[in-house]
Design a protein around this motif. Structure first.
Motif, PDB file in Angstrom:
ATOM      1  N   MET A 193       0.314  -1.299  -0.085  1.00  0.00           N
ATOM      2  CA  MET A 193       0.010  -0.006   0.047  1.00  0.00           C
ATOM      3  C   MET A 193       0.740   1.358   0.308  1.00  0.00           C
ATOM      4  SD  MET A 193      -3.038   1.095   0.302  1.00  0.00           S
ATOM      5  CE  MET A 193      -4.305   2.423   0.540  1.00  0.00           C
ATOM      6  N   ASN A 194       2.182   0.981   0.883  1.00  0.00           N
ATOM      7  CA  ASN A 194       2.725   2.253   1.158  1.00  0.00           C
ATOM      8  C   ASN A 194       3.959   2.664  -0.503  1.00  0.00           C
ATOM      9  OD1 ASN A 194       2.153   3.485   3.519  1.00  0.00           O
ATOM     10  ND2 ASN A 194       3.718   1.555   4.365  1.00  0.00           N
ATOM     11  N   LYS A 195       4.076   1.495  -1.005  1.00  0.00           N
ATOM     12  CA  LYS A 195       4.601   1.439  -2.219  1.00  0.00           C
ATOM     13  C   LYS A 195       3.740   2.079  -3.259  1.00  0.00           C
ATOM     14  CE  LYS A 195       7.060  -1.115  -5.558  1.00  0.00           C
ATOM     15  NZ  LYS A 195       7.523  -2.628  -5.098  1.00  0.00           N
ATOM     16  N   ARG A 196       2.423   1.816  -3.192  1.00  0.00           N
ATOM     17  CA  ARG A 196       1.440   2.499  -4.338  1.00  0.00           C
ATOM     18  C   ARG A 196       0.740   3.300  -4.590  1.00  0.00           C
ATOM     19  NH1 ARG A 196      -4.049  -0.470  -4.934  1.00  0.00           N
ATOM     20  NH2 ARG A 196      -2.539  -2.063  -5.333  1.00  0.00           N
ATOM     21  N   HIS A 197       1.328   4.059  -2.749  1.00  0.00           N
ATOM     22  CA  HIS A 197       0.785   5.533  -2.499  1.00  0.00           C
ATOM     23  C   HIS A 197       2.554   6.460  -2.348  1.00  0.00           C
ATOM     24  CE1 HIS A 197      -0.448   9.453  -0.284  1.00  0.00           C
ATOM     25  NE2 HIS A 197       1.216   9.196   0.950  1.00  0.00           N
ATOM     26  N   ASN A 198       3.903   5.565  -2.385  1.00  0.00           N
ATOM     27  CA  ASN A 198       4.568   6.635  -2.576  1.00  0.00           C
ATOM     28  C   ASN A 198       5.057   6.946  -4.116  1.00  0.00           C
ATOM     29  OD1 ASN A 198       5.704   6.756  -0.263  1.00  0.00           O
ATOM     30  ND2 ASN A 198       6.732   4.844  -0.549  1.00  0.00           N
ATOM     31  N   ASN A 199       4.203   5.925  -5.203  1.00  0.00           N
ATOM     32  CA  ASN A 199       5.084   6.057  -6.405  1.00  0.00           C
ATOM     33  C   ASN A 199       3.469   7.421  -7.057  1.00  0.00           C
ATOM     34  OD1 ASN A 199       6.321   3.520  -6.904  1.00  0.00           O
ATOM     35  ND2 ASN A 199       4.845   2.223  -7.454  1.00  0.00           N
ATOM     36  N   PHE A 200       2.285   7.066  -6.321  1.00  0.00           N
ATOM     37  CA  PHE A 200       1.133   7.905  -6.944  1.00  0.00           C
ATOM     38  C   PHE A 200       1.737   9.505  -6.600  1.00  0.00           C
ATOM     39  CE2 PHE A 200      -2.537  10.446  -5.908  1.00  0.00           C
ATOM     40  CZ  PHE A 200      -3.025  10.247  -6.701  1.00  0.00           C
ATOM     41  N   SER A 201       2.896   9.456  -5.133  1.00  0.00           N
ATOM     42  CA  SER A 201       2.937  11.134  -5.196  1.00  0.00           C
ATOM     43  C   SER A 201       4.375  11.466  -5.958  1.00  0.00           C
ATOM     44  CB  SER A 201       3.807  11.036  -3.248  1.00  0.00           C
ATOM     45  OG  SER A 201       2.722  10.043  -2.583  1.00  0.00           O
ATOM     46  N   VAL A 202       5.282   9.861  -6.871  1.00  0.00           N
ATOM     47  CA  VAL A 202       6.106  10.904  -7.345  1.00  0.00           C
ATOM     48  C   VAL A 202       5.871  11.041  -9.072  1.00  0.00           C
ATOM     49  CG1 VAL A 202       7.436   9.068  -8.630  1.00  0.00           C
ATOM     50  CG2 VAL A 202       7.660   9.009  -6.565  1.00  0.00           C
ATOM     51  N   TYR A 203       4.282   9.987  -9.199  1.00  0.00           N
ATOM     52  CA  TYR A 203       3.773  11.055 -10.227  1.00  0.00           C
ATOM     53  C   TYR A 203       2.957  11.935 -10.187  1.00  0.00           C
ATOM     54  CZ  TYR A 203      -0.621  10.433 -14.281  1.00  0.00           C
ATOM     55  OH  TYR A 203      -0.868  10.737 -14.474  1.00  0.00           O
ATOM     56  N   ASN A 204       2.489  12.597  -9.313  1.00  0.00           N
ATOM     57  CA  ASN A 204       1.886  14.077  -8.798  1.00  0.00           C
ATOM     58  C   ASN A 204       2.634  14.678  -9.022  1.00  0.00           C
ATOM     59  OD1 ASN A 204      -0.211  12.991  -8.755  1.00  0.00           O
ATOM     60  ND2 ASN A 204      -0.883  13.227  -5.870  1.00  0.00           N
ATOM     61  N   LYS A 205       4.427  14.574  -8.344  1.00  0.00           N
ATOM     62  CA  LYS A 205       5.350  15.515  -8.341  1.00  0.00           C
ATOM     63  C   LYS A 205       5.995  15.824  -9.587  1.00  0.00           C
ATOM     64  CE  LYS A 205       6.725  14.822  -3.799  1.00  0.00           C
ATOM     65  NZ  LYS A 205       7.431  14.403  -3.071  1.00  0.00           N
ATOM     66  N   ALA A 206       5.578  14.414 -11.009  1.00  0.00           N
ATOM     67  CA  ALA A 206       6.142  14.739 -12.115  1.00  0.00           C
ATOM     68  C   ALA A 206       5.386  15.600 -12.384  1.00  0.00           C
ATOM     69  CB  ALA A 206       6.073  13.287 -12.471  1.00  0.00           C
ATOM     70  N   ILE A 207       3.778  15.623 -12.476  1.00  0.00           N
ATOM     71  CA  ILE A 207       3.571  16.088 -13.013  1.00  0.00           C
ATOM     72  C   ILE A 207       2.494  17.543 -13.112  1.00  0.00           C
ATOM     73  CG2 ILE A 207       0.612  16.686 -13.539  1.00  0.00           C
ATOM     74  CD1 ILE A 207       1.439  14.579 -14.891  1.00  0.00           C
ATOM     75  N   VAL A 208       3.264  18.199 -11.370  1.00  0.00           N
ATOM     76  CA  VAL A 208       3.433  19.410 -11.004  1.00  0.00           C
ATOM     77  C   VAL A 208       4.663  20.298 -11.715  1.00  0.00           C
ATOM     78  CG1 VAL A 208       4.255  20.995  -9.160  1.00  0.00           C
ATOM     79  CG2 VAL A 208       2.286  19.386  -8.987  1.00  0.00           C
ATOM     80  N   ILE A 209       5.872  19.386 -12.046  1.00  0.00           N
ATOM     81  CA  ILE A 209       7.192  19.578 -12.993  1.00  0.00           C
ATOM     82  C   ILE A 209       6.877  19.902 -14.110  1.00  0.00           C
ATOM     83  CG2 ILE A 209       9.731  19.421 -12.817  1.00  0.00           C
ATOM     84  CD1 ILE A 209       9.290  17.850 -10.166  1.00  0.00           C
ATOM     85  N   ILE A 210       5.956  19.400 -14.426  1.00  0.00           N
ATOM     86  CA  ILE A 210       5.974  19.603 -15.975  1.00  0.00           C
ATOM     87  C   ILE A 210       5.191  20.624 -15.995  1.00  0.00           C
ATOM     88  CG2 ILE A 210       4.327  18.376 -17.986  1.00  0.00           C
ATOM     89  CD1 ILE A 210       6.096  15.359 -17.185  1.00  0.00           C
ATOM     90  N   PHE A 211       4.309  20.170 -15.889  1.00  0.00           N
ATOM     91  CA  PHE A 211       3.146  22.198 -15.922  1.00  0.00           C
ATOM     92  C   PHE A 211       3.965  23.186 -15.588  1.00  0.00           C
ATOM     93  CE2 PHE A 211      -0.422  18.814 -15.984  1.00  0.00           C
ATOM     94  CZ  PHE A 211      -1.205  19.587 -17.207  1.00  0.00           C
ATOM     95  N   ALA A 212       4.884  23.521 -14.775  1.00  0.00           N
ATOM     96  CA  ALA A 212       6.158  24.057 -14.076  1.00  0.00           C
ATOM     97  C   ALA A 212       6.758  24.607 -15.150  1.00  0.00           C
ATOM     98  CB  ALA A 212       6.689  24.106 -12.702  1.00  0.00           C
ATOM     99  N   VAL A 213       7.220  23.793 -15.847  1.00  0.00           N
ATOM    100  CA  VAL A 213       8.130  23.681 -17.030  1.00  0.00           C
ATOM    101  C   VAL A 213       7.786  24.261 -18.277  1.00  0.00           C
ATOM    102  CG1 VAL A 213       9.600  22.950 -18.652  1.00  0.00           C
ATOM    103  CG2 VAL A 213       9.908  22.798 -15.978  1.00  0.00           C
ATOM    104  N   LEU A 214       5.868  23.678 -18.310  1.00  0.00           N
ATOM    105  CA  LEU A 214       5.939  24.257 -19.499  1.00  0.00           C
ATOM    106  C   LEU A 214       5.456  26.068 -19.465  1.00  0.00           C
ATOM    107  CD1 LEU A 214       3.624  21.152 -21.253  1.00  0.00           C
ATOM    108  CD2 LEU A 214       5.426  22.104 -21.985  1.00  0.00           C
ATOM    109  N   PHE A 215       4.912  26.413 -18.163  1.00  0.00           N
ATOM    110  CA  PHE A 215       4.244  27.852 -18.100  1.00  0.00           C
ATOM    111  C   PHE A 215       4.991  28.522 -17.577  1.00  0.00           C
ATOM    112  CE2 PHE A 215       3.627  31.199 -15.152  1.00  0.00           C
ATOM    113  CZ  PHE A 215       2.381  31.213 -15.641  1.00  0.00           C
ATOM    114  N   VAL A 216       6.410  28.470 -17.655  1.00  0.00           N
ATOM    115  CA  VAL A 216       7.577  28.564 -17.781  1.00  0.00           C
ATOM    116  C   VAL A 216       8.486  28.945 -18.980  1.00  0.00           C
ATOM    117  CG1 VAL A 216      10.662  29.366 -17.153  1.00  0.00           C
ATOM    118  CG2 VAL A 216       8.572  28.166 -15.079  1.00  0.00           C
TER     119      VAL A 216
END
Length: 344
Positions: free
Chosen positions: A1-24
């Motif tokens: 469960m924790n592993k799945r949660h960690n993977n989800f957090s990494v995925y969210n961070k990646a999405i945020v970073i991608i959107f931030a880069v695109l915005f800049v």
């Protein structure tokens, strides 16, 4: 469960970073385009011509002028600033706020917008033909074909012109971020800005006018014959709302201590010979306008009858080329010097 949660957090961070880069990236591209004067204007109304006029005046701030021109492309294309002169040869200050597609019923709103930028001029000039009297009750929402000035945000458009607020702010406010960097639209607007060899030119001179220099081989045969406007003359008798709008406009100008000069622009005689050979409809139009202007402190200049311009001065049924525009403006200027004694 924790592993799945960690993977989800990494995925969210990646999405945020991608959107931030695109915005800049978007902001960076925006500032580069704006610095290079390649960015198109925010979409204040449905007409690229009006929007581009605001962009032009953002770069070349409009100055207080004795003459303000408003109207459709027939005003935009027909007035040469260098030909407005006093009797002593000194140039008369002149600013052209006209844009494509404007109908007579919208000009009061355009004047209200313009005087916020240049103060009240002495004279308001409208160069017009019957096509400006076709539609007198434009839709409340811009439909992409006609400019809708009745409901547009004048304060935003004025602020865009006079302030240093980045243009991206207005693009974002009017939900036009993709439109702002649309490659096809950018190329098309660039073409319109850099040539006056086409009827849709947006190559403004220092006053905001566009004098057309369309080569004969580039003139559209359809526009030249005027077949798209074949019913214009016959419709004039039923368009009472248009003349009511002109009466309101004339009253508005007089109440605001300005003087309306209404110019009946030359129409290509070949067009009239084909679609209005009797001359009754065009005479009806002139008489209606003359009767309206007599009720206010306004002046009518019948340049169509007075100049009698031949085909070599036209690019289509209603639009003059640069030589025709210079001849028309000189004629208007001579009339102004005759009417107004203070033009010395």
């Amino acid at each position: 469960m924790n592993k799945r949660h960690n993977n989800f957090s990494v995925y969210n961070k990646a999405i945020v970073i991608i959107f931030a880069v695109l915005f800049v990236l978007l902001i960076s591209v925006t500032f580069i385009l704006e610095q290079q004067k390649l960015l198109i204007a925010p979409q204040f109304v449905s007409s690229i011509s009006f929007d581009e006029k605001t962009r032009f005046f953002r770069e070349v701030k409009p100055k207080k002028s004795q003459i303000l021109a408003v109207g459709s492309s027939i005003t935009l294309n027909h007035l040469d600033p260098t030909s407005f002169q006093y009797k002593n040869g000194k140039q008369i200050s002149f600013t052209n706020f006209a844009s494509f597609g404007l109908q007579i019923g919208e000009l009061k709103y355009l004047i209200d917008f313009a005087v916020k930028l240049i103060d009240k001029p002495s004279i308001v000039i409208i160069s017009s033909a019957p096509v400006d009297f076709q539609i007198c009750s434009p839709p409340a929402q811009a439909d992409g074909k006609y400019v809708s000035l009745k409901t547009f945000n004048r304060e935003d458009a004025v602020d865009y012109i006079v302030s240093d607020t980045p243009a991206v702010y207005y693009h974002a406010k009017y939900r036009g971020l993709w439109r702002m960097i649309n490659p096809t639209l950018l190329l098309e607007v660039r073409r319109q800005r850099t040539t006056n060899y086409a009827n849709d030119s947006l190559k403004f001179d220092s006053s905001g006018s566009v004098l057309l220099q369309v080569p004969k081989e580039k003139i559209s045969s359809t526009r030249w014959q005027g077949k798209n406007w074949a019913q214009v003359m016959s419709q004039l008798n039923t368009k009472h709302a248009c003349y009511d709008s002109l009466q309101e406009l004339a009253n508005y100008i007089e109440q605001n201590h300005m003087r309306l000069v209404f110019v009946l622009s030359p129409i290509r005689q070949g067009y009239l010979n084909e679609f209005a050979p009797s001359g009754e409809s065009i005479k009806y139009h002139e008489n209606r306008i003359a009767a309206i202007l007599r009720k206010s402190n306004s002046i009518l200049i019948d340049a169509h009858s007075n100049l009698q311009l031949s085909d070599e001065y036209f690019v289509d049924a209603f639009h003059l080329n640069k030589t025709g525009a210079q001849a028309l403006t000189k004629h208007i200027s001579e009339n102004l010097n005759q009417y107004f004694r203070d033009y010395q």
